[in-house]
Each structure stands twice: as C-alpha cells, then as structure tokens.
Motif scaffolding. Structure first.
Motif, PDB file in Angstrom:
ATOM      1  N   MET A  26      42.474  43.536  41.498  1.00 50.20           N
ATOM      2  CA  MET A  26      42.920  43.070  42.797  1.00 50.20           C
ATOM      3  C   MET A  26      42.991  44.195  43.813  1.00 50.20           C
ATOM      4  SD  MET A  26      46.018  40.599  41.813  1.00 50.20           S
ATOM      5  CE  MET A  26      46.820  41.397  43.199  1.00 50.20           C
ATOM      6  N   GLN A  28      45.219  43.971  46.304  1.00 50.53           N
ATOM      7  CA  GLN A  28      46.618  44.005  46.717  1.00 50.53           C
ATOM      8  C   GLN A  28      47.509  43.414  45.629  1.00 50.53           C
ATOM      9  OE1 GLN A  28      47.880  43.629  50.828  1.00 50.53           O
ATOM     10  NE2 GLN A  28      46.093  42.347  51.152  1.00 50.53           N
ATOM     11  N   PRO A  30      50.781  40.933  44.650  1.00 50.56           N
ATOM     12  CA  PRO A  30      51.286  39.676  45.216  1.00 50.56           C
ATOM     13  C   PRO A  30      52.400  39.912  46.236  1.00 50.56           C
ATOM     14  CG  PRO A  30      51.043  39.503  42.843  1.00 50.56           C
ATOM     15  CD  PRO A  30      50.844  40.946  43.177  1.00 50.56           C
ATOM     16  N   TYR A  67      42.441  39.769  48.863  1.00 49.92           N
ATOM     17  CA  TYR A  67      42.745  39.593  47.448  1.00 49.92           C
ATOM     18  C   TYR A  67      41.484  39.306  46.621  1.00 49.92           C
ATOM     19  CZ  TYR A  67      47.750  39.694  48.259  1.00 49.92           C
ATOM     20  OH  TYR A  67      49.015  40.104  48.580  1.00 49.92           O
ATOM     21  N   HIS A 179      44.307  36.118  41.133  1.00 49.17           N
ATOM     22  CA  HIS A 179      44.002  37.118  42.156  1.00 49.17           C
ATOM     23  C   HIS A 179      45.230  37.558  42.952  1.00 49.17           C
ATOM     24  CE1 HIS A 179      39.778  36.475  41.305  1.00 49.17           C
ATOM     25  NE2 HIS A 179      39.475  37.432  42.166  1.00 49.17           N
ATOM     26  N   GLY A 180      46.377  36.935  42.726  1.00 50.22           N
ATOM     27  CA  GLY A 180      47.598  37.392  43.372  1.00 50.22           C
ATOM     28  C   GLY A 180      48.127  36.528  44.489  1.00 50.22           C
ATOM     29  N   LEU A 181      47.510  35.364  44.723  1.00 48.56           N
ATOM     30  CA  LEU A 181      47.958  34.481  45.802  1.00 48.56           C
ATOM     31  C   LEU A 181      48.700  33.263  45.259  1.00 48.56           C
ATOM     32  CD1 LEU A 181      44.817  34.652  48.123  1.00 48.56           C
ATOM     33  CD2 LEU A 181      47.093  35.576  48.622  1.00 48.56           C
TER      34      LEU A 181
END
Length: 242
Positions: A26, A28, A30, A67, A179-181
């Motif tokens: 990733m 970034q 989360p 992301y 992916h962190g979203l």
C-alpha cells in the motif's frame, strides 16, 4: 473470529484464492475518516498521471487512487453519465485487445436513478463514503488489469452467471479492504443501508460462507461483514484504539 459457517470446499478454495491475490503493498496506511477540503494536492499529484477526473471529485478520486499504487500509470477516465447502475468500471472496448500496459479504463458514475435510489447517487453520499465507493471501483480495475485479452473477453460471458457476478462484487469489496480503504467502504455500506432502509440487509459474503441460495443476497458486503474483515486484516491492527 468466525466470519461464517458451513464452508463448502469450493467456497473455501475460492476465498483463499481471493485473499492471496489481493494482499498488495500500500501507498498509505488506513485512515478512519477523510475530511473535505483537506487534501494536500502536491502529495497526491503522482497518482493523477493519465487520469481524467471531473474537477468536483478530484479530491475523492485522488485519495482513493493513493491506496492503489499499482494503478499509478494506468489510464483511467472518471465520468458522470446517465446509467442504469450507480457505478461501473470496465476497460474501453478497443483497449481490451491491447497489451495490459497499453489499456485504458473508464469509471462511470450515474447522474440519475429511480426516486427511491437517488439518495445513493455519488454526489449524495457523505465525503468519506465517496472515497470508499471509488476505492471499490478501483478494486475492479486492478482485477481487469491483471487479465490478458482472452481472460477479459471470457469475463464478459462469465458475468452472465449470477453466482460469478456476485463473486466479482464480493471481490471488489475485499480488494478495497485489503488496500486500506475498509473504513471508507464501511461508511458507504452503512450509509446505503440507512438510505435505502435495509436494516436486515445481508450482503454477498453469505454467498461464500453459508449454504443459502445466491439469489437471496445483496451484491456487496454488509457493514458487519466489512467490520469483521477489517478486524481480521493486519494493516488495521496497528491503528490507535479510540
């Protein structure tokens, strides 16, 4: 944590394949909530290369793109258009016959809906939820970007199968979380559930974890299932507790 019961071997294998294919590096970490008009444009400029984005949604799209570093150089057009579905993502027709690195994609955001669905049009969503649904569509593009031409064409015919179509929608949610979203996806799902007055909305995860018929599902994870996956995914575990 138990995410479901009665897992058949086919569903178990399918889920393992999804999990193994969507865990990516990733750009970034989360963030629980993004605020409007706080984006540092210089920080996100690298993610806007080869992207055509309406000015009123540049912040939301750029944040979601940050992301997905694997899409940094991919050509993507984001457009508003009257459509039967609120959101759709696909490769442009002629680019399907090109090499992966030369393809282009289009994300269509509907401007109209039947009266009962108007609350869930993109511009009516909360800001954080807008980022979540864009992350969900980008998850679809990453799947397309990994396929060769014959696989893409085969995918078109597979989408006529209800079970496969539900699988694809489930995968979009899972990729978005990986992916962190996840928090943004959770806000989108929660908002849709409330706006459409769906307190018992189940979500397509049941398609993988129970023996109930696929026709009984909504085409996306429900908030509880999203929350379960967030709790089970390592990238969210180091965030400070509230």
């Amino acid at each position: 944590m138990n995410l479901g019961i009665n897992i058949s071997w086919r569903k178990w294998v399918s889920t393992l394949l999804v999990l193994s294919c969507t865990t990516l590096a990733m750009a970034q970490v989360p963030t629980k909530e993004f605020k409007e008009n706080t984006m540092d444009s210089t920080m996100y400029a690298t993610y806007l290369v080869n992207k055509d984005i309406p000015s009123e949604i540049t912040e939301q799209v750029a944040t979601a793109l940050s992301y997905y570093p694997e899409l940094k150089d991919v050509k993507v057009q984001f457009r508003f258009r009257k459509s039967k579905t609120p959101f759709s993502s696909k490769p442009t027709f002629f680019s399907m016959f090109k090499k992966k690195e030369n393809r282009s994609y289009v994300v269509t955001i509907s401007t109209e809906a039947e009266s009962n669905n108007k609350p869930i049009l993109f511009l009516n969503l909360p800001y954080n939820a807008q980022i979540g649904v864009m992350g969900r569509e980008l998850g679809h593009i990453t799947t397309y970007a990994a396929k060769n031409t014959s696989q893409l064409l085969g995918n078109i015919f597979k989408m006529l199968n209800t079970n496969y179509a539900e699988e694809v929608k489930f995968n979009k949610d899972l990729i978005c979380i990986d992916h962190g979203l996840g928090y943004q996806l959770f806000d989108w799902s929660t908002y849709v559930q409330g706006a459409l007055d769906l307190p018992e909305r189940r979500g397509s995860t049941d398609l993988f974890f129970t023996q109930i018929e696929p026709s009984d599902y909504e085409p996306s994870m429900n908030p509880q299932i999203i929350e379960n996956y967030i709790e089970a995914t390592d990238i969210y575990k180091e965030l400070p507790k509230e």
